[in-house]
Scaffold this motif. Structure first.
Motif, mmCIF file in Angstrom:
data_model
loop_
_atom_site.group_PDB
_atom_site.id
_atom_site.type_symbol
_atom_site.label_atom_id
_atom_site.label_comp_id
_atom_site.label_asym_id
_atom_site.label_seq_id
_atom_site.Cartn_x
_atom_site.Cartn_y
_atom_site.Cartn_z
ATOM 1 N N UNK C 753 42.353 -76.108 58.169
ATOM 2 C CA UNK C 753 41.197 -75.488 58.819
ATOM 3 C C UNK C 753 40.379 -76.550 59.542
ATOM 4 N N UNK C 754 40.097 -77.632 58.841
ATOM 5 C CA UNK C 754 39.188 -78.623 59.416
ATOM 6 C C UNK C 754 39.826 -79.411 60.543
ATOM 7 N N UNK C 755 41.137 -79.498 60.523
ATOM 8 C CA UNK C 755 41.804 -80.186 61.630
ATOM 9 C C UNK C 755 41.501 -79.490 62.958
ATOM 10 N N UNK C 756 41.202 -78.206 62.879
ATOM 11 C CA UNK C 756 40.889 -77.463 64.108
ATOM 12 C C UNK C 756 39.426 -77.672 64.523
ATOM 13 N N UNK C 757 38.640 -78.286 63.635
ATOM 14 C CA UNK C 757 37.206 -78.420 63.893
ATOM 15 C C UNK C 757 36.836 -79.875 64.169
ATOM 16 N N UNK C 758 37.353 -80.747 63.278
ATOM 17 C CA UNK C 758 36.986 -82.165 63.365
ATOM 18 C C UNK C 758 37.817 -82.818 64.466
ATOM 19 N N UNK C 776 32.992 -86.446 64.742
ATOM 20 C CA UNK C 776 32.427 -85.438 65.629
ATOM 21 C C UNK C 776 33.201 -84.151 65.427
ATOM 22 N N UNK C 777 32.562 -83.036 65.763
ATOM 23 C CA UNK C 777 33.225 -81.743 65.599
ATOM 24 C C UNK C 777 33.101 -80.945 66.897
ATOM 25 N N UNK C 778 34.063 -80.061 67.081
ATOM 26 C CA UNK C 778 34.036 -79.092 68.171
ATOM 27 C C UNK C 778 33.823 -79.763 69.530
ATOM 28 N N UNK C 779 34.415 -80.916 69.684
ATOM 29 C CA UNK C 779 34.367 -81.555 70.994
ATOM 30 C C UNK C 779 33.226 -82.530 71.178
ATOM 31 N N UNK C 780 32.601 -82.975 70.079
ATOM 32 C CA UNK C 780 31.646 -84.064 70.261
ATOM 33 C C UNK C 780 30.332 -83.968 69.513
ATOM 34 N N UNK C 781 30.107 -82.924 68.721
ATOM 35 C CA UNK C 781 28.845 -82.874 67.966
ATOM 36 C C UNK C 781 28.905 -83.855 66.804
#
Lengths: 95, 184, 977
Positions: C753-758, C776-781
């Motif tokens: 799951x987290x591989x798709x987020x982080x 970072x998550x979701x492209x840079x947060x």
């Protein structure tokens, strides 16, 4: 009661959390040979004077300074308020 | 660029009750700065560069775009507009280096602006601060509805900014509305 | 009904006609009336029944010192018992009822108590209801409670709101009579911030009740003009209807402002009352004086009141209580009442025990005479007088004014342990030791003349504010000397009331003395003299005087009882303020709150936090179904839980690691950057305080977590260690609990799951068990990731700035959809930690050591840390110490409830044979039976033993097997996967 904070001036004691005897600053040296006894004294044996008492107050709802307040437990008169960090340094707790 | 949308602490609509207007301010980015041992001077220099002056005890430096206030001994909160300074903590850390510890605080607070003629009356039943004796730039940490808040007296005589714990935004807002109604 | 006793004059608005009811009967009064003055105007003297004997009573006074005229105001949920008719401001539609009666007020069935009064003397209850003991609670008390007592409660929620507030000023002036007004004027003209508070709705104090002038004006007019001048000044806050209830430490005063008591219902959103806390530099106490009665037989009939009250009713309210009136006085001030009443057309006879009493051309004065008795069943009709020549005379009158002199109102001077001093000239106590910052002025100080009050007020304000320059010229005013001959009770008086509220007579005080209750504090408790709502304001002096006489002492030798706040009764609602119901304390909402509500989560309060307890699905009928499903789904695939509530403290500085070494019993100095370690925090006495994790984000930066409940105390403790014990360590602390939204993603599919987020590589190699770091998550947060596990599964905790918390949980749910990701609440969290054998608050219960927890070896001996020395004490290191173990029932159908105790399989079940106790228990859906964590003596060496788990209180008696607390995956393979 009003505690005259050394930095912020008079503040209601309701802003503070009370901890008790300021001797808690004088934590014994754990390497002393009689450490077991001195720590026992430190942790459990406190004076409970009817009169002048140096005590620790934490400005929890303020600037988060620990203070040493010299207070008369009979009259609530407060004669001195110091930053605990200054007191600790003066009492040789610098490393 | 990430694609997550931020949500405001409360998302409350601005309300005017009697003469007092209560508005959630979602546009403030925050970071705390604490000088390290031996870093006081270097830290003061950076703060002076950023704010124009180092906020004194109990005082705010109202400055644009960054503003800052004193939180505790050798500790300050720096704020700036969110849309330009979301990375305020990183910006400050880059300037301060090892002179200070910097902690991002944007997410920790809800910010309300309270403006209006009866603001002082409202303050008197909200919190224990001498609002009528405070001048522009004074800041007090105080309890509002059992919540630790900062109250900043802004430039206008009838304007305070309240920083309260974000998780309790709803309770704090309720307390503000109740007090405003009470004095309206 | 006409207002037959209404006369000319007074400060009432005769154009404002107000209708009100008393005991169902409708009456009319005017704006400016009190309930008492309006009833008296209507010829109603009987307003209540006395506490013990149910004797008919009317008002004794015209102020807040009133002992008798207690009524119930309003009706329904707003019904308020025991309010003083003498201070209740009349409004249109007011409803009042009398109280403490059985039947009607004029025919009270309990008046029989008066006939058997010989039995109801001092100490009656103590003496009578001693035996049999069991009868007290079941029989005597309910009967006594019904018969005695005063008003009754509505038993409904108070519909009104109350506020609390804070005020700051340079000078607080208590009382707006001549002294208070003059003090306020003097202070306000100097520019000081002034608060002037008065309990009355009309400022002016006695000036409103007197006929003499100040300068060229009537006293009441001067007061009104002064109030107007003060109102116009921005630095003055005038607080009418505001009672200062107490003088507290260091210039802090309590005050109750009655914002809406004078209208039928508060306006929408407005408080009924405000409890103020006033901080002032200096205080002028100008609380005036209270006239005291004289005790004589049957001195409590309706129509008998203090002389000054008669004067107030006549001068201020335009009411003549009786058109034939007697005055019984031992001082010249009583004659002033006679003169004022005579001027209003009342027929007056003065009875003055002083042989040299001043004579009058206008009315009869009986010098050297005393009132010996009175008549009139429901109100005064005749008084019996013994004349100076020893003969008796009966005088017809509807009203009798009594004056035994004036007591300075020293109450507030004594709230900081002060005791008043005796003044012979006044035959009264006057202020002595004062609270810090207080100055007393006017009648409260013993300056009983108006001129004395004006001078005293101005002088006090000047002294308080340290004003220089010349004393302003004060207006001319009455300056009569005090002439009083102490006279407390009429010789031979027995059923003569000292304390009308508590029905204490001269006889009771004598009896109390005879039975050995000779200390004034004992007298008070034994007879109840001076108790209840009026706290003996009109009663105490008489009691003290008789005590002194019996003991052969002077009054100051007998002394007074303590004066304590509040000055007058305070409604509980005012003390509670807005903090009631849902507003009792603030709520803390997690970043997922809105989302969790959408999921239909059931919430539980944890401290102030509202946490999702479980997320019921359609068709689930019990909480256990939901929780079991959440647990199985998490262990089977993946679950997500909001763990934002855990306390988070940012620890930075060059000495951050050394500091953590100090506060945790285990070592942190060698923890590499990018790693997390479990930490156990001890108190200095060696007992576990809290546990959590510390993640090393950088060489000089740790993120410390605490348990949800201990977030505040642990942060406080860390500040204590930093500031007080290691003041020069370079460490900076700040709480970031609410700054980050933090979610646990747990289960075998957590990484997928987290591989798709982080955005970074989080493979087991790149981010192994106990790793941490900025990601970072979701492209840079910006975010923080911790590979820690409370559940025992492969798990991560992911944190983002709180504003993104709502977006992130929705994104995680999306990303996890293909794995049937299941949100779980605190119950499933608890089940999983118990299955894994992790300690929580139930285990860290303030009595347990690291050794008890099975973590004894964690306490490092290589370094100093808080609690290390005392944790090595012999008493905490016995061979049969408690050890954490697991418990499972021998019969899988049995429950193993928390709180139950462990006993040997054979042998007695009692405290002496106690072997340990269960701290946490749950049903384990993975094991299919109940499990528990327990502390057991020498537990680690008793694995496999069968024992009895008992709880005699709840009837539990179950055979259990001792096992490892690690019910699931004892080798920890899952969390390292």
């Amino acid at each position: 009661m009003i505690i005259d904070h050394p930095l912020l001036g008079p503040r209601d004691s309701a802003e503070f959390t009370y901890m008790g005897d300021a001797r808690l600053i004088d934590r014994p040296n754990p390497n002393d040979t009689d450490a077991a006894a001195t720590f026992f004294d430190y942790a459990y044996l406190r004076d409970n004077p009817a009169g002048w008492h140096r005590e620790l107050w934490f400005h929890e709802a303020g600037d988060r300074s620990w203070l040493v307040v010299t207070r008369n437990t009979l009259t609530h008169e407060i004669s001195k308020v110091e930053l605990a960090r200054d007191v600790a340094r003066a009492q040789g707790r610098s490393k | 660029m990430h694609d997550l949308t931020p949500t405001p602490a409360l998302g409350a609509a601005t309300q005017t009750i009697g003469t007092v207007t209560i508005a959630e301010n979602t546009g403030v980015a925050l970071a705390s700065v604490a000088a390290r041992n031996g870093g006081t001077e270097a830290c003061a220099k950076v703060l002076k560069d950023v704010l124009g002056a180092v906020p004194d005890v109990g005082r705010t430096v109202l400055h644009d775009p960054e503003a800052g206030f004193w939180m505790g001994p050798d500790q300050w909160m720096i704020g700036a507009p969110m849309n330009t300074h979301e990375d305020i903590a990183d910006q400050l850390k880059a300037k301060l280096g090892n002179a200070a510890s910097v902690t991002e605080q944007s997410g920790a607070w809800v910010v309300f602006d309270v403006i209006g003629e009866r603001m002082p009356d409202m303050c008197e039943i909200l919190c224990n601060i001498p609002i009528r004796k405070m001048v522009a730039g004074d800041v007090r940490r105080t309890m509002i509805h059992q919540l630790g808040c900062f109250v900043i007296r802004r430039a206008a005589d009838d304007h305070i900014r309240i920083l309260g714990p974000r998780a309790s935004a709803q309770s704090l807002h309720h307390a503000l509305i109740t007090a405003a109604t009470s004095v309206a | 009904m006409t207002q037959k006793n209404r006369i000319e004059g007074g400060q009432i608005d005769r154009d404002a006609n107000l209708k009100f009811t008393f005991d169902g009967q409708t009456y009319h009064g005017h704006a400016g009336d009190t309930l008492a003055s309006a009833l008296l105007a209507n010829g109603v003297r009987l307003m209540g029944r006395s506490f013990k004997y149910h004797r008919p009573r009317g008002p004794l006074t015209a102020g807040s010192e009133e002992p008798n005229a207690l009524v119930q105001l309003r009706s329904g949920a707003r019904q308020e018992p025991n309010t003083r008719a003498t201070t209740a401001e009349l409004f249109d539609g007011l409803t009042a009822t009398s109280q403490n009666r059985l039947g009607s007020l004029s025919f009270d069935l309990l008046a029989i108590n008066d006939r058997v009064s010989n039995f109801l003397t001092a100490g009656f209850y103590y003496k009578t209801f001693m035996w049999p003991k069991a009868f007290w609670e079941k029989v005597y008390e309910p009967i006594i409670r019904r018969a005695a007592g005063l008003g009754s409660l509505s038993f409904q929620d108070d519909p009104d709101a109350y506020d609390k507030g804070f005020l700051h000023c340079d000078l607080l002036i208590i009382g707006a009579g001549p002294a208070g007004l003059m003090a306020a004027l003097t202070a306000a003209r100097s520019g000081a911030d002034v608060i002037l508070a008065d309990e009355d709705f009309r400022m002016g104090g006695r000036l409103n009740s007197e006929t003499f002038g100040i300068g060229d004006d009537a006293g009441a007019d001067w007061a009104a003009q002064t109030v107007a001048e003060l109102t116009a000044m921005p630095n003055v806050r005038l607080m009418a209807r505001t009672t200062i209830i107490g003088a507290f430490d260091h210039g802090t005063y309590g005050a109750v402002e009655r914002v809406s008591d004078h209208i039928a219902t508060p306006m929408d959103g407005k408080p009924r009352q405000i409890l103020w806390r006033i901080y002032t530099q200096k205080t002028v106490l100008a609380a005036g004086a209270i006239e005291r009665p004289i005790a004589f037989n049957n001195n409590d009939r309706p129509g008998i009141m203090t002389a000054s009250a008669l004067r107030s009713y006549a001068n201020r309210f335009g009411v003549a209580v009786g058109h034939r009136t007697g005055i019984f006085t031992n001082n010249d001030d009583g004659h002033r009442t006679a003169a004022d009443l005579y001027a209003k057309g009342v027929k007056v006879t003065v009875i003055d025990p002083r042989p040299d009493a001043p004579r009058s051309m206008d009315y009869e004065v009986l010098a050297g005479a005393q009132v010996t008795d009175t008549m009139g069943r429901l109100g005064l009709t005749f008084v019996q007088v013994r004349l100076s020549d020893g003969t008796d005379r009966t005088i017809e009158c509807k009203a009798l004014g009594v004056s035994g002199g004036w007591n300075p109102n020293v109450h507030m001077t004594c709230h900081q342990q002060g005791r008043p001093a005796w003044n012979d000239a006044l035959a009264a106590f006057v202020p002595d030791a004062l609270p810090v910052g207080m100055i007393v002025a006017g009648a409260a100080k013993g300056d009983l003349s108006t001129a004395g009050a004006l001078v005293g007020g101005a002088t006090a304000a000047r002294a308080a504010l340290d004003l220089k320059g010349r004393m302003p010229k004060l207006p001319q005013a009455e300056d009569a000397p005090v002439t009083v001959t102490p006279f407390w009770y009429v010789e031979g008086a027995s059923r003569a009331w000292l304390d009308q509220q508590n029905d204490v007579t001269v006889k009771d005080v004598k009896l109390s003395h005879q039975e050995g209750f000779k200390s004034v504090e004992h007298l008070k408790r034994y007879t109840t003299l001076g108790m209840a709502t009026d706290q003996g304001k009109t009663a105490n002096m008489g009691g003290l005087a008789i005590m002194a006489e019996l003991a052969g002492k002077t009054i100051p030798e007998v002394g007074t009882t303590m004066f304590r706040p509040p000055y007058t009764p305070v409604a509980i609602g005012a003390l509670g303020g807005r903090h009631r119901g849902q507003d009792f304390h603030p709520k803390r909402l997690t970043p997922t709150h809105a989302w969790a509500e959408e999921q239909g989560a059931v919430f539980v309060e944890v401290g102030n936090w509202m946490r999702a307890q479980w997320f019921p699905h359609a068709g689930e009928t019990t909480w256990r179904e939901s929780v079991d499903r959440e647990v199985l789904a998490t262990r089977g695939s993946v679950g997500v839980c909001d763990v934002t509530t855990l306390g988070k403290v940012d620890v930075q500085g060059a000495d951050a690691a050394a500091f953590l070494n100090m506060i945790y019993c285990n070592g942190f100095a060698k923890l590499p950057v990018g790693k997390v370690r479990y930490g156990l925090m001890l108190r200095e006495d060696g007992i576990a305080m809290d546990d959590g994790t510390a993640a090393r984000m950088a060489e000089d930066h740790f993120v410390v977590t605490t348990t949800t409940a201990n977030a505040l105390p642990v942060y406080r403790h860390m500040e204590f260690v930093s500031q007080c014990l290691v003041p020069d360590m370079d460490v900076q602390l700040i709480s970031t609990t609410e700054a980050w939204a933090q979610y646990a993603v747990a289960g075998p599919n957590a990484r997928r799951v987290l591989e798709k987020i982080v955005d970074q590589d989080i493979s087991n190699d790149a981010f192994p068990f106990m790793a941490c770091g900025d990601v970072t998550v979701c492209g840079g947060l910006r975010a923080r990731l911790f590979r820690i596990s409370f559940s025992g599964e492969l798990a991560y905790e992911l944190a983002v700035p709180t504003a993104y918390g709502d977006a992130l949980i929705r994104r995680i749910m999306e990303a996890g959809a293909e794995f049937d990701i299941t949100p779980y609440g605190t119950e499933a969290l608890g089940v999983m930690r118990m299955e894994k054998g992790h300690a929580a608050g139930n285990e860290l219960n303030g009595t347990t050591t690291a050794a008890n927890l099975g973590m004894g070896r964690m306490v490092s001996t290589k370094k100093d840390s808080i609690g290390a020395v005392l944790s090595r004490r012999e008493g905490l290191n016995q061979s049969d110490d408690l050890r954490a173990v697991g418990i499972k029932p021998v019969d899988p159908a049995d429950k193993v409830p928390a709180g139950a105790h462990l006993m040997a399989a054979e042998g007695p079940v009692d405290a002496a044979h106690d072997q340990g106790y269960v701290t946490s228990a749950c049903y384990s859906p993975n094991l299919g039976h109940h499990i528990a964590l327990a502390y057991l003596k020498d537990g680690s060496n008793r694995i496999g033993e069968t024992m009895r788990l008992v709880s005699p209180l709840t009837g539990v008696d179950v055979a259990v097997e001792i096992c490892s607390a690690h019910f699931i995956d004892p080798e920890g393979e899952r969390l390292r996967a």
